[in-house]
Design a protein around this motif. Structure first.
Motif, mmCIF file in Angstrom:
data_model
loop_
_atom_site.group_PDB
_atom_site.id
_atom_site.type_symbol
_atom_site.label_atom_id
_atom_site.label_comp_id
_atom_site.label_asym_id
_atom_site.label_seq_id
_atom_site.Cartn_x
_atom_site.Cartn_y
_atom_site.Cartn_z
ATOM 1 N N THR A 372 0.776 -1.182 -0.083
ATOM 2 C CA THR A 372 0.090 0.142 0.098
ATOM 3 C C THR A 372 0.857 1.355 -0.085
ATOM 4 O O THR A 372 0.285 2.440 0.162
ATOM 5 N N ALA A 373 2.214 1.063 0.163
ATOM 6 C CA ALA A 373 3.114 2.114 0.086
ATOM 7 C C ALA A 373 3.492 2.779 -1.106
ATOM 8 O O ALA A 373 3.496 2.116 -2.221
ATOM 9 N N GLY A 374 4.110 4.086 -1.316
ATOM 10 C CA GLY A 374 4.249 4.745 -2.462
ATOM 11 C C GLY A 374 4.111 6.104 -2.295
ATOM 12 O O GLY A 374 4.118 6.719 -1.246
ATOM 13 N N LEU A 375 4.195 6.687 -3.459
ATOM 14 C CA LEU A 375 3.991 8.225 -3.531
ATOM 15 C C LEU A 375 3.415 8.530 -5.007
ATOM 16 O O LEU A 375 3.360 7.972 -6.040
ATOM 17 N N VAL A 376 2.437 9.802 -4.724
ATOM 18 C CA VAL A 376 1.968 10.142 -6.287
ATOM 19 C C VAL A 376 2.555 11.664 -6.409
ATOM 20 O O VAL A 376 2.690 12.570 -5.643
ATOM 21 N N LEU A 377 3.192 11.905 -7.541
ATOM 22 C CA LEU A 377 3.580 13.083 -8.046
ATOM 23 C C LEU A 377 2.833 13.960 -8.491
ATOM 24 O O LEU A 377 1.934 13.492 -9.316
ATOM 25 N N HIS A 378 2.795 15.158 -8.307
ATOM 26 C CA HIS A 378 1.919 16.455 -8.750
ATOM 27 C C HIS A 378 2.491 16.990 -9.947
ATOM 28 O O HIS A 378 1.988 18.145 -10.147
ATOM 29 N N ILE A 379 4.045 16.759 -10.350
ATOM 30 C CA ILE A 379 4.423 17.775 -11.130
ATOM 31 C C ILE A 379 4.829 17.158 -12.328
ATOM 32 O O ILE A 379 4.992 15.892 -12.595
#
Ligand code: URA
Length: 432
Positions: A372-379
């Motif tokens: 469930t871990a990770g990241l979402v980039l907004h750029i």
């Protein structure tokens, strides 16, 4: 024949015979040649190289060091392989898309390694999804719905399994003939008629320059063709994460968004290019017709329906997908820009490492990742950032990991004062 003489011959830069290469591969696989002699030969190959004939022989004997999969009962089989990246969800989109177009995808995939993700971990983030099927179940599923993806069986190219582990600890991974034979021995053993490779270049890839990636891609295409397969390769950028979501469940979510036609972007572009090239090679049709068919499969929703059928066939609970409730890490943090500037790049390996710190990856091969871990980039590349603007959202099940992941992510960001020129080409080259 003595291993000592083979090592000395390669150390002098001489060409090894087919018999010598077979002696090494068979002896090492069966435990007759010790690790120290195998690592000495790998180092000699790293320093002295191998010509095309030696590289093909090494691949051939590694491929035959264990079981090979016989897919001849299935028409029009194809496989794709990525050399590893960050936010690389392409298999999740390409496989069901091709299955709607009469191309059978009977595929074995790997787990994440280092900063890169792996398709098997991503699929296991769907509750219930089973990544090990018997040979009979695997073939039945492909003949019924056109797609199955499972983990690599222990007996597929065992020489590569031993050699890869040895190279990992003897500084002998970065060698073109060793990488090409390692990848191609597994792909050839897995049996598909058509194989398309996605060879990554850039800061998040093994090959740091596009030129080196092209050389590797051409070598692998040649090996596959010499062994009677239809081969193609795309050389694509890993100078920036491919998708905007990085981490196992998060990448499944982004793949679903692409399949539902909700988003475009770089990840979709690479998926469509891979699928069109595979379709064109596998069916012998013009590339423009292949692009049209792939776009229609996605736009009509057929590829998404096939995705759901595939996930359900392997035991996955598709209600999590349909109802948009795949679980993501409950602890989150917004990362914001500390100064103004244009996004001129990211150190993609560091982005992958930030996701690993949050729990998405493995430190040793026996670790259980937090799916469930990770990241979402907004750029995006080239975007102008102002102080305080959101760069990314981090997700984890362990709030203690947020601080160091944030530091790693911030260290990956490259800003310039002026609009960046010469941004890397997403698709650098297509080899057909
Ligand atoms: N992936 C492989 O399977 N083998 C290598 O040597 C490098 C990347």
């Amino acid at each position: 024949m003595r291993m000592f003489d083979i090592i000395a011959k390669k150390r002098h830069g001489e060409k090894l015979t087919d018999g010598e290469i077979k002696f090494f591969v068979d002896g090492y696989t069966h435990g007759d040649i010790p690790d120290y002699q195998a690592s000495a030969l790998c180092m000699a190959i790293c320093c002295r190289g191998m010509d095309e004939e030696e590289c093909s022989a090494l691949t051939y004997h590694m491929m035959n060091s264990g079981d090979t999969v016989d897919l001849s009962a299935l028409p029009c089989t194809a496989d794709k392989h990525s050399t590893g990246g960050v936010g690389d969800l392409t298999s999740l989109v390409v496989a069901p898309t091709l299955a709607t177009l009469g191309v059978n995808i009977a595929k074995m995939s790997g787990r994440g390694l280092g900063h890169t993700g792996g398709t098997i971990d991503k699929l296991e983030s769907i509750p219930g999804f089973c990544t090990s099927l018997t040979g009979e179940q695997f073939m039945k599923q492909v003949s019924e719905i056109g797609v199955a993806i499972i983990g690599q069986t222990a007996d597929l190219a065992p020489a590569d399994k031993k050699l890869y582990a040895l190279r990992d600890v003897t500084a002998t991974v970065e060698s073109l003939p060793l990488i090409a034979s390692s990848i191609m021995s597994k792909k050839l053993a897995a049996g598909a008629e058509t194989i398309v490779l996605d060879v990554k270049y850039g800061s998040g890839a093994f090959m740091k320059t596009a030129e080196d990636a092209v050389e590797l891609a051409e070598a692998m295409v040649k090996i596959g063709r010499d062994m009677g397969r239809r081969m193609g390769a795309l050389v694509t950028s890993m100078e920036f994460p491919l998708g905007r979501k990085i981490g196992n469940t998060l990448e499944v979510i982004e793949a679903v968004e692409i399949l539902r036609g909700e988003i475009g972007g770089d990840a979709k572009t690479v998926c469509v290019n891979l699928a069109a090239n595979i379709l064109s090679l596998a069916k012998g049709i013009e590339i423009d017709d292949a692009f049209a068919a792939v776009n229609e499969a996605i736009d009509s929703g057929k590829a998404y329906e096939k995705f759901l059928a595939w996930i359900a066939a392997q035991g996955g609970d598709i209600s999590y997908i349909i109802e948009n409730r795949l679980p993501v890490g409950k602890f989150t943090r917004e990362v914001v820009a500390a100064c103004d500037g244009y996004v001129c790049g990211m150190d993609t390996e560091r982005v992958g490492l930030a996701s690993c710190i949050l729990g998405a990856g493995r430190v040793t091969k026996d670790d259980e990742p937090d799916l469930t871990a990770g990241l979402v980039l907004h750029i995006d590349l080239g975007e102008k950032l102002t102080v305080g603007q959101k760069i990314a959202t981090l997700y984890t099940s362990d709030s203690g990991k947020l601080e160091s992941a944030e530091e790693m992510l911030i260290s990956s960001l490259k800003l310039s004062e002026t609009v960046p020129e010469n941004t890397p080409k997403l698709i650098y080259k297509i080899i057909r």
